[in-house]
Write an enzyme that holds these catalytic residues in place. Structure first.
Site, PDB file in Angstrom:
ATOM      1  N   GLN A   1      16.173  12.216 -47.824  1.00 48.67           N
ATOM      2  CA  GLN A   1      16.143  13.735 -48.021  1.00 48.67           C
ATOM      3  C   GLN A   1      17.426  14.067 -47.144  1.00 48.67           C
ATOM      4  O   GLN A   1      17.177  13.584 -45.652  1.00 48.67           O
ATOM      5  CB  GLN A   1      14.965  14.600 -47.735  1.00 48.67           C
ATOM      6  CG  GLN A   1      15.087  15.880 -48.026  1.00 48.67           C
ATOM      7  CD  GLN A   1      13.553  16.670 -48.347  1.00 48.67           C
ATOM      8  OE1 GLN A   1      12.869  16.201 -47.626  1.00 48.67           O
ATOM      9  NE2 GLN A   1      13.616  17.598 -49.037  1.00 48.67           N
TER      10      GLN A   1
ATOM     11  N   ASP B   1      30.675  10.288 -43.063  1.00 49.58           N
ATOM     12  CA  ASP B   1      29.309  10.334 -42.476  1.00 49.58           C
ATOM     13  C   ASP B   1      28.744   8.803 -42.495  1.00 49.58           C
ATOM     14  O   ASP B   1      27.566   8.547 -43.057  1.00 49.58           O
ATOM     15  CB  ASP B   1      28.572  11.052 -43.753  1.00 49.58           C
ATOM     16  CG  ASP B   1      27.161  11.662 -43.091  1.00 49.58           C
ATOM     17  OD1 ASP B   1      26.884  11.419 -41.666  1.00 49.58           O
ATOM     18  OD2 ASP B   1      26.232  11.923 -43.454  1.00 49.58           O
TER      19      ASP B   1
END
Length: 765
Positions: free
Chosen positions: A17, A135
């Protein structure tokens, strides 16, 4: 349950998540194939539309085995939200691998190289397509197990990715703060206004932090209290880092910053790999973009590592295993220089054994000719270096302590740290055991080489003595009555004296060699005792690491006498002692019990609290866990470390005996060679005398033709012709002796060359 036209999933099957989406494990409705679906939340739809669709476009553009595959973009039935259907990786992420207690101090070398290869290949595909990820972190590198059981790592989560060429800049901020470039960290985390634009090198910084994390099990930049509690110091560490430093830490509150230029000693990577990796980390963990490497140089340097082959070298004198990384096309000279850097043994003093045989390495030939090595079957390097053994950090120093009160999260973290130290102790115990095995095996092989040298030299000496004795008999038979006294002294007495002296010297050499053989036999018996003691101390009962097949190290054939001395079993085959658990087994047993308690703590930390009975059980588990950890570390120290250190002392003494024996054999060889040279001199002197006698015979014949025949004597004296025949017989005998001694001399010279130069300034064999 949620579904699209072709896939369905349950919201309890959450894989991960993030800020804008959740990833679930899903199935194909028709085939049942497992996939991963990325479902976006409300926050994601607040972004501009071009940002929302960017991830779809990027994934459609990419196609590489180290990039997560996009199967489809579908819509959920009710809300008609877009979901990404992607490849499912059942082994989790690199972060989950690193969070396992087994990898608390970083990945094993082989696994790290797989991570490096996959990340470099995936990033290279991104740059070929003009994509910046923005990222990169262990949580966004998924692990898949291939058909042959090998790990395959894949880059995922392209929510922040965008197309960007090498010379382009961007100003938007994305990423995870621990892996974020300092310039982006300043604006995104510290909220400081600045107008800096960022280039593709921000991915390199994130890769550097990720690789350091994978190699060591921890982040490179750690302020006191942690990166998320002390953000200002975190920024200071990353921006004030000196050139060449790869890590920085603040050990106490308001304390100074400490810099590291090497990987920690707890790292599982070999020094050979570290020497290749550290310069890369230093140059991509560079704040100033002008000083930071570009992707071209990063790919060139990492590819250079990945294209190298590793040659395992065990320094017998130092008792340390080295991994030497070289290119297959490099020469032996380059390999020897690499060994020199790690062992400080100069190339001219490097001598090697492999599987019990001497290896002659010609500096000019390709390193491809070096035999295939493994950690259990390395090249054995010997020199006169002082044994130092494996350098390691005591795992007890990294064991945290439980807090007295019940704190489920804190107890879980503490148990994880203690368990990690326990696994480190198990690894070190196995490494120490392997080191002892390699020490004993290497000594056994060196002694076999020395014993073979003794046999060869003794055979040469005995052959020389046999011919000298024969020549002395020939010389005596050549002493003819009636020869002038001066001639007797020249031809017989002097020759007899010189040959007799040579025979005495060779006899002493023979005695010295036999004494050396006795010394080697005594040392062999000591090794047998060490093997048996090692078997009792370490055992091989049920430990999988110990019940491995013996490595393919076959020593040269030895005589039946030597086989009896050494015993019927090879050095690496330890005896099994029933009822006596080995230290390896004891450590493993403690770890199994600790791991069971750790899993209970892992479940409990997700609960809001415990009932009274559960809390009492939890307290007992903490006590048992602490007791098991104490027992584990005690076994490691007393049964592993102390015995290993004692074996190093014994190994040093044995190596000194080996050096002395080797030097003694060389001196004996030099003496034999000198005797052979002296015998050749006798033969040359004899040839000269024979030439003079031949000349005298010719003169006597010329005079005899002019003079009347002499009266017949009652006892005829030898004529010059008879004397010449006797001298010719003696000369022929000496020629045969000189020829054999010359052959023997060549053997001795080769033996001395094999033994090296013990009298040199360095004292190396």
């Amino acid at each position: 349950m949620q579904s699209t036209a072709n896939y369905l999933w349950h919201t309890d099957d959450l894989l991960g998540q993030g800020a804008t989406a959740s990833v679930y494990k899903a199935r194909n409705k028709k085939s049942g194939e497992l996939v991963a679906v990325k479902v976006f939340n409300t926050t994601s739809y607040l972004r501009p539309r071009e940002v929302q669709v960017r991830e779809f476009e990027v994934l459609r553009k990419l196609n590489h085995q180290n990039i997560i595959k996009l199967f489809a973009v579908e819509e959920t039935g009710g809300s008609r939200q877009k979901v990404l259907v992607m490849e499912y990786c059942s082994s989790g992420s690199l972060l989950s691998v690193l969070e396992s207690p087994e990898n608390a101090f970083g990945l094993p070398e082989d696994e790290f190289l797989v991570v490096l290869r996959c990340v470099v290949a995936g990033m290279n595909h991104l740059r070929e397509n003009g994509i910046v990820h923005r990222d990169i972190k262990p949580g966004n590198i998924m692990r898949l197990v291939g058909e042959e059981g090998q790990s395959i790592y894949k880059l995922t989560d392209f929510g922040a990715a965008r197309e960007l060429d090498d010379d382009e800049k961007f100003v938007s901020v994305y990423g995870t703060e621990e892996y974020l470039h300092p310039d982006m960290y300043e604006r995104a985390v510290l909220r400081k206004p600045q107008q800096k634009a960022f280039g593709v090198t921000v991915d390199l910084w994130s890769i550097g932090v990720t690789l350091y994390h994978a190699a060591t099990g921890s982040l490179p930049f750690i302020p006191f209290g942690g990166p998320r509690r002390n953000k200002e110091i975190m920024y200071r560490i990353t921006t004030e880092k000196p050139a060449g430093a790869i890590a920085g830490a603040q050990r106490r509150e308001n304390g100074p910053l400490e810099w590291s230029y090497t990987l920690p000693i707890t790292c599982q990577l070999s020094l050979g790999l570290q020497s290749q990796l550290v310069p890369i980390l230093a140059n991509i963990l560079e704040v100033e973009q002008a000083k930071c490497w570009g992707f071209d140089q990063f790919f060139a340097e990492t590819s250079d590592i990945l294209q190298r082959v590793v040659i395992h070298v065990f320094s017998l004198s130092q008792a340390v295993l080295h991994h030497v990384y070289i290119h297959a096309h490099n020469t032996i000279a380059i390999f020897q220089e690499a060994v020199h850097k790690q062992t400080s043994v100069a190339p001219r003093h490097q001598e090697y054994l492999f599987e019990g045989h001497l290896c002659v390495l010609e500096p000019s030939i390709s390193a491809q000719h070096i035999a295939h090595t493994t950690a259990s079957s390395p090249l054995t390097l010997f020199s006169t270096a002082i044994p130092k053994g494996l350098a390691f950090r005591d795992p007890a120093l990294d064991v945290p302590k439980f807090v007295p009160k019940v704190d489920l999260q804190a107890d879980y973290n503490t148990a994880k740290g203690v368990l990690g130290a326990g696994y480190q102790a198990l690894r070190l115990a196995r490494v120490l055991l392997d080191g002892q095995e390699l020490m004993l095996r290497g000594l056994h092989w060196v002694m076999e080489v020395l014993q073979a040298t003794c046999r060869r030299t003794l055979e040469v000496v005995r052959t020389s003595l046999l011919y000298l004795s024969s020549s002395l008999g020939t010389e005596r038979s050549s002493s003819v009555a009636g020869m002038p006294e001066i001639q007797e002294l020249k031809v017989a007495a002097e020759l007899r004296s010189r040959l007799r002296t040579l025979a005495e010297v060779l006899s002493r050499c023979s005695q010295n060699i036999m004494e050396t053989q006795e010394s080697l036999s005594s040392l062999s018996q000591e090794l047998v005792k060490s093997r048996d003691q090692g078997a009792r101390a370490w055992g091989s009962g049920g430990d999988p690491a110990m019940n491995k097949n013996p490595p393919p190290c076959t020593a040269p054939d030895t005589s039946q006498e030597e086989k009896t001395i050494w015993g019927p079993a090879p050095i690496w085959e330890f005896e099994e002692h029933l009822g006596n658990l080995s230290s390896i087994q004891q450590i493993q047993c403690c770890l199994d019990k600790m791991n069971f308690i750790y899993k209970q703590f892992k479940k409990s930390r997700m609960r809001p609290g415990l009932g009274y009975n559960e809390e009492q059980i939890h307290k007992l588990d903490k006590m048992n866990f602490s007791h098991l950890a104490k027992r584990l570390l005690q076994v490691f120290q007393e049964e592993c470390v102390q015995k290993y250190q004692a074996s190093l002392v014994t190994h040093g003494k044995r190596m000194r005996v080996v050096h002395e024996t080797r030097n003694h054999l060389r001196l004996v060889g030099c003496s034999v060679a000198a005797c052979n040279t002296e015998a050749q001199g006798v033969q040359e002197s004899l040839s000269k005398i024979l030439e003079e006698l031949s000349h005298q015979l010719l003169q006597d014949r010329a005079k005899g033709a002019q003079a009347s025949p002499p009266p017949i004597a009652p006892y005829p004296s030898p004529t010059p012709k008879d004397l010449l025949l006797h001298m010719q017989e003696l000369c022929e005998g000496m020629k045969l002796l000189a020829s054999d001694l010359l052959d023997n001399n060549r053997i001795i010279e080769r033996t001395v060359k094999d033994l090296g130069d013990p009298l040199g300034s360095t004292g190396v064999w």
